[in-house]
Design an enzyme around this catalytic site. Structure first.
Site, PDB file in Angstrom:
ATOM      1  N   TYR A  33      -6.578 -10.900 -19.911  1.00 41.60           N
ATOM      2  CA  TYR A  33      -5.481 -11.756 -19.444  1.00 41.60           C
ATOM      3  C   TYR A  33      -5.944 -13.209 -19.310  1.00 41.60           C
ATOM      4  O   TYR A  33      -5.195 -14.143 -19.605  1.00 41.60           O
ATOM      5  CB  TYR A  33      -4.930 -11.253 -18.107  1.00 41.60           C
ATOM      6  CG  TYR A  33      -3.740 -10.332 -18.251  1.00 41.60           C
ATOM      7  CD1 TYR A  33      -2.459 -10.765 -17.955  1.00 41.60           C
ATOM      8  CD2 TYR A  33      -3.904  -9.021 -18.692  1.00 41.60           C
ATOM      9  CE1 TYR A  33      -1.365  -9.923 -18.085  1.00 41.60           C
ATOM     10  CE2 TYR A  33      -2.831  -8.152 -18.829  1.00 41.60           C
ATOM     11  CZ  TYR A  33      -1.551  -8.621 -18.535  1.00 41.60           C
ATOM     12  OH  TYR A  33      -0.462  -7.773 -18.684  1.00 41.60           O
ATOM     13  N   TYR A  77     -13.070   6.763 -11.351  1.00 43.66           N
ATOM     14  CA  TYR A  77     -13.263   5.538 -10.580  1.00 43.66           C
ATOM     15  C   TYR A  77     -14.133   4.536 -11.341  1.00 43.66           C
ATOM     16  O   TYR A  77     -13.746   3.377 -11.528  1.00 43.66           O
ATOM     17  CB  TYR A  77     -13.902   5.884  -9.246  1.00 43.66           C
ATOM     18  CG  TYR A  77     -14.044   4.722  -8.286  1.00 43.66           C
ATOM     19  CD1 TYR A  77     -12.919   4.121  -7.712  1.00 43.66           C
ATOM     20  CD2 TYR A  77     -15.298   4.237  -7.927  1.00 43.66           C
ATOM     21  CE1 TYR A  77     -13.046   3.062  -6.828  1.00 43.66           C
ATOM     22  CE2 TYR A  77     -15.431   3.192  -7.027  1.00 43.66           C
ATOM     23  CZ  TYR A  77     -14.309   2.600  -6.483  1.00 43.66           C
ATOM     24  OH  TYR A  77     -14.442   1.555  -5.601  1.00 43.66           O
ATOM     25  N   ASP A 135       0.852  -1.191   0.000  1.00 47.72           N
ATOM     26  CA  ASP A 135       0.000   0.000   0.000  1.00 47.72           C
ATOM     27  C   ASP A 135       0.886   1.239   0.000  1.00 47.72           C
ATOM     28  O   ASP A 135       1.972   1.235   0.591  1.00 47.72           O
ATOM     29  CB  ASP A 135      -0.913   0.021   1.229  1.00 47.72           C
ATOM     30  CG  ASP A 135      -2.223   0.744   0.981  1.00 47.72           C
ATOM     31  OD1 ASP A 135      -2.208   1.818   0.346  1.00 47.72           O
ATOM     32  OD2 ASP A 135      -3.276   0.247   1.425  1.00 47.72           O
ATOM     33  N   ASN A 136       0.411   2.307  -0.646  1.00 49.24           N
ATOM     34  CA  ASN A 136       1.109   3.590  -0.563  1.00 49.24           C
ATOM     35  C   ASN A 136       0.451   4.502   0.474  1.00 49.24           C
ATOM     36  O   ASN A 136       0.848   5.657   0.632  1.00 49.24           O
ATOM     37  CB  ASN A 136       1.147   4.275  -1.929  1.00 49.24           C
ATOM     38  CG  ASN A 136      -0.241   4.645  -2.443  1.00 49.24           C
ATOM     39  OD1 ASN A 136      -1.255   4.265  -1.847  1.00 49.24           O
ATOM     40  ND2 ASN A 136      -0.299   5.357  -3.558  1.00 49.24           N
ATOM     41  N   LYS A 158     -12.402   1.279 -13.002  1.00 50.22           N
ATOM     42  CA  LYS A 158     -12.738  -0.079 -12.572  1.00 50.22           C
ATOM     43  C   LYS A 158     -13.275  -0.921 -13.727  1.00 50.22           C
ATOM     44  O   LYS A 158     -13.023  -2.132 -13.806  1.00 50.22           O
ATOM     45  CB  LYS A 158     -13.767  -0.027 -11.435  1.00 50.22           C
ATOM     46  CG  LYS A 158     -13.212   0.485 -10.111  1.00 50.22           C
ATOM     47  CD  LYS A 158     -12.284  -0.528  -9.468  1.00 50.22           C
ATOM     48  CE  LYS A 158     -11.922  -0.137  -8.047  1.00 50.22           C
ATOM     49  NZ  LYS A 158     -11.086  -1.148  -7.370  1.00 50.22           N
ATOM     50  N   GLY A 167      -5.498   4.608   2.799  1.00 45.69           N
ATOM     51  CA  GLY A 167      -5.404   3.716   3.948  1.00 45.69           C
ATOM     52  C   GLY A 167      -4.478   4.301   4.994  1.00 45.69           C
ATOM     53  O   GLY A 167      -3.915   5.381   4.827  1.00 45.69           O
ATOM     54  N   LYS A 174       0.646 -13.726 -13.618  1.00 49.46           N
ATOM     55  CA  LYS A 174       1.124 -14.528 -14.759  1.00 49.46           C
ATOM     56  C   LYS A 174       2.486 -15.138 -14.456  1.00 49.46           C
ATOM     57  O   LYS A 174       2.735 -16.317 -14.710  1.00 49.46           O
ATOM     58  CB  LYS A 174       1.178 -13.651 -16.012  1.00 49.46           C
ATOM     59  CG  LYS A 174       1.632 -14.382 -17.288  1.00 49.46           C
ATOM     60  CD  LYS A 174       1.204 -13.619 -18.518  1.00 49.46           C
ATOM     61  CE  LYS A 174       1.912 -12.301 -18.673  1.00 49.46           C
ATOM     62  NZ  LYS A 174       3.264 -12.450 -19.252  1.00 49.46           N
ATOM     63  N   THR A 203     -20.051  -1.239   1.616  1.00 48.39           N
ATOM     64  CA  THR A 203     -19.602  -2.008   2.768  1.00 48.39           C
ATOM     65  C   THR A 203     -19.286  -1.040   3.903  1.00 48.39           C
ATOM     66  O   THR A 203     -18.777   0.054   3.668  1.00 48.39           O
ATOM     67  CB  THR A 203     -18.347  -2.833   2.403  1.00 48.39           C
ATOM     68  OG1 THR A 203     -18.673  -3.739   1.349  1.00 48.39           O
ATOM     69  CG2 THR A 203     -17.838  -3.628   3.592  1.00 48.39           C
ATOM     70  N   THR A 206      -4.127   4.125 -10.905  1.00 50.26           N
ATOM     71  CA  THR A 206      -4.169   3.033  -9.937  1.00 50.26           C
ATOM     72  C   THR A 206      -5.040   1.891 -10.446  1.00 50.26           C
ATOM     73  O   THR A 206      -4.667   0.715 -10.342  1.00 50.26           O
ATOM     74  CB  THR A 206      -4.706   3.526  -8.581  1.00 50.26           C
ATOM     75  OG1 THR A 206      -3.878   4.584  -8.104  1.00 50.26           O
ATOM     76  CG2 THR A 206      -4.743   2.409  -7.555  1.00 50.26           C
TER      77      THR A 206
END
Length: 311
Positions: free
Chosen positions: A160, A146, A32-33, A150, A37, A106, A176, A93
């Site tokens: 992928y 955002y 995490d940067n 996403k 958070g 991968k 949440t 991000t």
């Protein structure tokens, strides 16, 4: 013992996931940067022999010789205040971060889960929202960094999978809440609780008739882990509770539970704020054999108790 990488591990959902997976006997590498958070969220874990924190921005490649079995990609500010603060960084991000974790998966032949969001549905014109619904997103609005970030990440995950047979999971997390939410991140539950505990008026945007479906953090974590463990399933899958409540009803519940007599103050609704948000979790019940079991009353009491101890 599995070696598990969690990006965004100091965030609200990430820190709970770290604790749960460490408690189950796994080795956890938390990346995490700390943009949204905080290290306070993982206090107590840093001395655990199976836990390691690395300060890193996942929009840049992460290189490690450590073998990784599973990756949970939770990195991205999730509240409107946080992701609109630097929208270009938010998009980087989402997109560059997805590429970087997919390359790690991968290289390690690891299972990888993308924490997507109900925001990929935008302001929905159908409710409840099924995974087959394509959404109603404004690609140039203030929330698009955002929402579209996403959506692009989901696209990358499936590309992928189709191109390299990467073992992916894509979950769309609905609202949440619970302990360790940030006090000032602008999310409605933490906003209302903090205002109520401080004796301030409760600020409602719009008329309060817009709806949300609030899932307690323990139920969200259980559904994330079950999705990672599911065999031959890639998603997308809705993670949340189908119990719908208006924002005004939520405010009244919180006032009742805190004993606060504050008034409700109504402000203009922000641009592109969804009017409805309710997941169809039929697929989750079928695949995960689980549905949220924490009532909004029980969840709010636990969350209010947490914020009361902090304030």
């Amino acid at each position: 013992m599995k070696h598990i990488l969690i990006t965004g591990g100091t965030g609200f959902i990430g820190c709970h996931l770290c604790s749960r997976l460490i408690g189950e006997g796994n080795r956890v590498l938390c990346l995490d940067n700390c943009y949204s958070g905080t290290l306070t969220n993982i206090k107590g874990l840093e001395k655990h022999p199976n836990f390691r924190f690395v300060h890193h921005d996942i929009s840049k490649p992460f290189i490690t010789d450590e073998k990784i079995d599973e990756i949970y990609n939770l990195a991205c500010p999730a509240s409107p205040i946080a992701y609109q603060k630097d929208p270009i960084f938010t998009t980087k991000t989402c997109v560059f971060g997805a590429i970087n974790v997919l390359e790690l998966a991968k290289k390690n032949n690891a299972k990888i889960l993308q924490a997507s969001t109900s925001e990929v549905y935008g302001d929905p014109i159908e409710s409840p929202q099924k995974e087959t619904y394509k959404g109603n997103v404004n690609p140039i609005g203030i929330r698009s960094c955002y929402d579209e970030g996403k959506r692009c990440a989901e696209s990358l995950f499936f590309d992928y999978h189709r191109t390299y047979n990467t073992d992916i999971r894509v979950v769309r997390i609905f609202n949440t809440y619970g302990p360790k939410m940030a006090q000032d991140d602008g999310r409605v539950v933490s906003n209302f609780i903090c205002q109520a505990l401080k004796g301030l008026p409760i600020t409602i945007y719009g008329q309060g008739i817009q709806t949300r479906s609030f899932c307690y953090i323990d139920d969200t974590i259980e559904m994330l882990i079950r999705t990672m463990q599911a065999n031959n399933f890639y998603g997308p899958i809705n993670i949340g509770t189908p119990t719908e409540i208006t924002i005004k009803e939520l405010a009244i519940k919180i006032l009742e539970k805190t004993g606060n007599k504050s008034s409700l103050v109504f402000e203009p609704l922000p641009q592109d704020d969804p009017t409805q948000r309710r997941p169809d979790i039929t697929l989750a019940k079928q695949i995960l054999k689980y549905e949220p079991n924490t009532s909004i009353e029980e969840g709010l009491e636990k969350t209010i108790e947490y914020f009361a101890s902090k304030l």
